[in-house]
Write a protein that holds these residues in place. Structure first.
Motif, PDB file in Angstrom:
ATOM      1  N   GLY A  29       0.688  -1.521   0.170  1.00  4.56           N
ATOM      2  CA  GLY A  29      -0.422   0.017  -0.243  1.00  4.56           C
ATOM      3  C   GLY A  29       0.736   1.486   0.146  1.00  4.56           C
ATOM      4  O   GLY A  29       0.867   2.330  -0.226  1.00  4.56           O
ATOM      5  N   ASP A  42       1.706   3.744   6.843  1.00  3.88           N
ATOM      6  CA  ASP A  42       2.743   2.836   7.728  1.00  3.88           C
ATOM      7  C   ASP A  42       3.170   2.301   6.430  1.00  3.88           C
ATOM      8  O   ASP A  42       2.779   2.347   5.399  1.00  3.88           O
ATOM      9  N   ASP A  44       5.187  -1.211   4.529  1.00  8.23           N
ATOM     10  CA  ASP A  44       5.966  -2.738   4.217  1.00  8.23           C
ATOM     11  C   ASP A  44       7.056  -2.928   4.062  1.00  8.23           C
ATOM     12  O   ASP A  44       6.991  -2.290   2.576  1.00  8.23           O
TER      13      ASP A  44
HETATM   14 MG    MG Z   1      -0.414  -1.364   4.517  1.00  4.84          MG
END
Ligand code: MG
Ligand code: ATP
Length: 412
Positions: A29, A42, A44
């Motif tokens: 994302g 956030d 990843d």
């Molecule tokens: Mg994510």
């Protein structure tokens, strides 16, 4: 390209990985958000380093978490970055190890793999872009970049197969539509409409997590609206789906929109799960309670306790999705507080309550959604009073920790 927008901690982690001879990328994302010019909430990261190698490389900053699906959390103070080792799809022989393997549903793939294998096990092309902030370049092995430009959600592989393998992907595709206004490729849309009822096969715990994730973003109304349209919502939250039968928008839908607006416009909006669930259930509960009385003040005082109502509503609503008992208890507590905003007596009980803030927010959202009289809230400060005698730690001696009952130790 997007290097400047990437958080310096992410730069640092990837720099360190590369210095130690590993690969390191930002994935998922965050890459999507950055390409669209949004700031990710956030990050990843993905690497070919194993959890043990990450632990060795980052020392005390790294913590291995999870038993089967092992990830590493790398901490910078209170900020945590999730780093996972490249995974691949398990082969059919590896799948035979699972007793309940029906040949379709995929359980969490946990075999380490290469960058390429990792890209192909992901769900949609726009979710499978690997960004390297050091070289400011993107590894696109699945054609995700043109799909981003065309605002298209396209499955990696055969759409129906990928949906049946993990029905939660249907919700994930719809979230991308709601959040970014992306379209679905025709074959994926057909596969989702055809297999909507398969969502019931997903674990209740994952569905509960998905509901919370939807509520954490400011697109909850749009997402549930689409989930209803695709015939999925009725299999997850029949109680909420029922609200879509009315021609005009019902109060719950308006409450979701108000919450979405507030999430966008307030500097900080709590992601409390109790507040999220209360926003979904409050009005239907009120309607249930109204069967017994017309008086707003009396509304929660009839013979059925609020707790049994909440129990019933959460069951109807979430279709057996397990809501932890402590969450339900707090939900009951918050709903019980609402009539107190209309009372002038015993202000302190409300003001000192640990969930005052959530109760006030819930009531505010409901008032806006129902065009109610907002001046009721003028008398109620935004935050709970702090350091009132009840919450003054000094006036309470430190509680002793309770010992565990002996039998717990024996059963280990
Ligand atoms: Mg994510
Ligand atoms: P968000 O902005 O909501 O966090 P996200 O795409 O990052 O969106 P995550 O749940 O954080 O969602 O997952 C990170 C990445 O892991 C995804 O982008 C995708 O590549 C992969 N992924 C997550 N869930 C699945 C799934 N069910 N099947 C295949 N790949 C998945």
């Amino acid at each position: 390209m997007i290097r400047k927008s990437v958080h310096p901690h992410v730069h640092k982690i990837i720099h360190i990985l590369k210095d130690h001879g590993f690969q390191g990328f930002l994935v998922g994302g965050a890459v999507r958000d950055l390409l669209l010019g949004d700031q990710p909430k956030d990050y990843d990261l993905s690497t070919n380093a194993t959890p043990e190698e990450l632990k060795k490389t980052f020392g005390r900053q790294a913590r291995i978490i999870g038993r089967r699906f092992r990830l590493v959390h790398i901490c910078f103070g209170r900020e945590v970055y999730e780093v996972s080792t490249f995974r691949r799809k398990p082969s059919s022989t590896e799948r035979q190890g699972r007793k309940d393997d029906d040949g379709v549903m995929l359980w969490r793939d946990n075999e380490f793999g290469t960058l390429e294998e990792d890209a192909f096990r992901r769900d949609f092309t726009v979710n499978a872009l690997f960004y390297d902030p050091i070289t400011d370049s993107i590894e696109d092995l699945v054609g995700g970049r043109p799909d981003m430009d065309n605002e298209l959600v396209r499955a990696i592989g055969t759409p129906e197969e990928r949906v049946l393998e993990d029905p939660v992907r249907m919700i994930r595709a719809i979230k991308l539509m709601a959040q970014y206004g992306f379209k679905l490729e025709a074959e994926l849309e057909t596969a989702i409409r055809k297999n909507a009822s398969q969502i019931s096969l997903a674990s209740k715990a994952r569905l509960f997590e998905e509901i919370l994730k939807i509520m954490n973003k400011p697109y909850s109304f749009k997402t549930f609206d689409l989930l209803h349209d695709f015939g999925i919502l009725k299999h997850i939250m029949p109680g909420l789906d029922y609200e879509w039968q009315y021609e005009n928008k019902h109060i719950v839908q308006k409450m979701l929109q108000v919450r979405d607006d507030r999430k966008i416009n307030c500097n900080f909006y709590s992601n409390s799960r109790v507040l999220a669930l209360a926003t979904i259930c409050f009005e239907p509960l009120r309607q249930l309670a109204r069967i017994h009385t017309d008086s707003e003040e009396e509304i929660w005082k009839f013979k059925d306790s609020v707790d049994s109502l909440v129990r019933k509503a959460t069951f109807d609503f979430f279709h057996g999705v397990v809501i932890p008992k402590f969450v339900r208890t707090r939900l009951t507590g918050i709903i019980n507080l609402i009539p107190r905003f209309m009372m002038t007596k015993k202000r302190a009980i409300l003001l000192n309550h640990k969930d005052y803030y959530y109760a006030r927010e819930l009531f505010l959202v409901w008032l806006i959604a129902t065009d109610g009289d907002l001046s009721i809230l003028d008398r109620w400060p935004k935050k709970r009073l702090e350091q009132t005698p009840h919450h003054n730690k000094k006036s309470h001696p430190k509680r002793r920790r309770r010992r565990r009952p002996k039998h717990q130790g024996l059963s280990k």
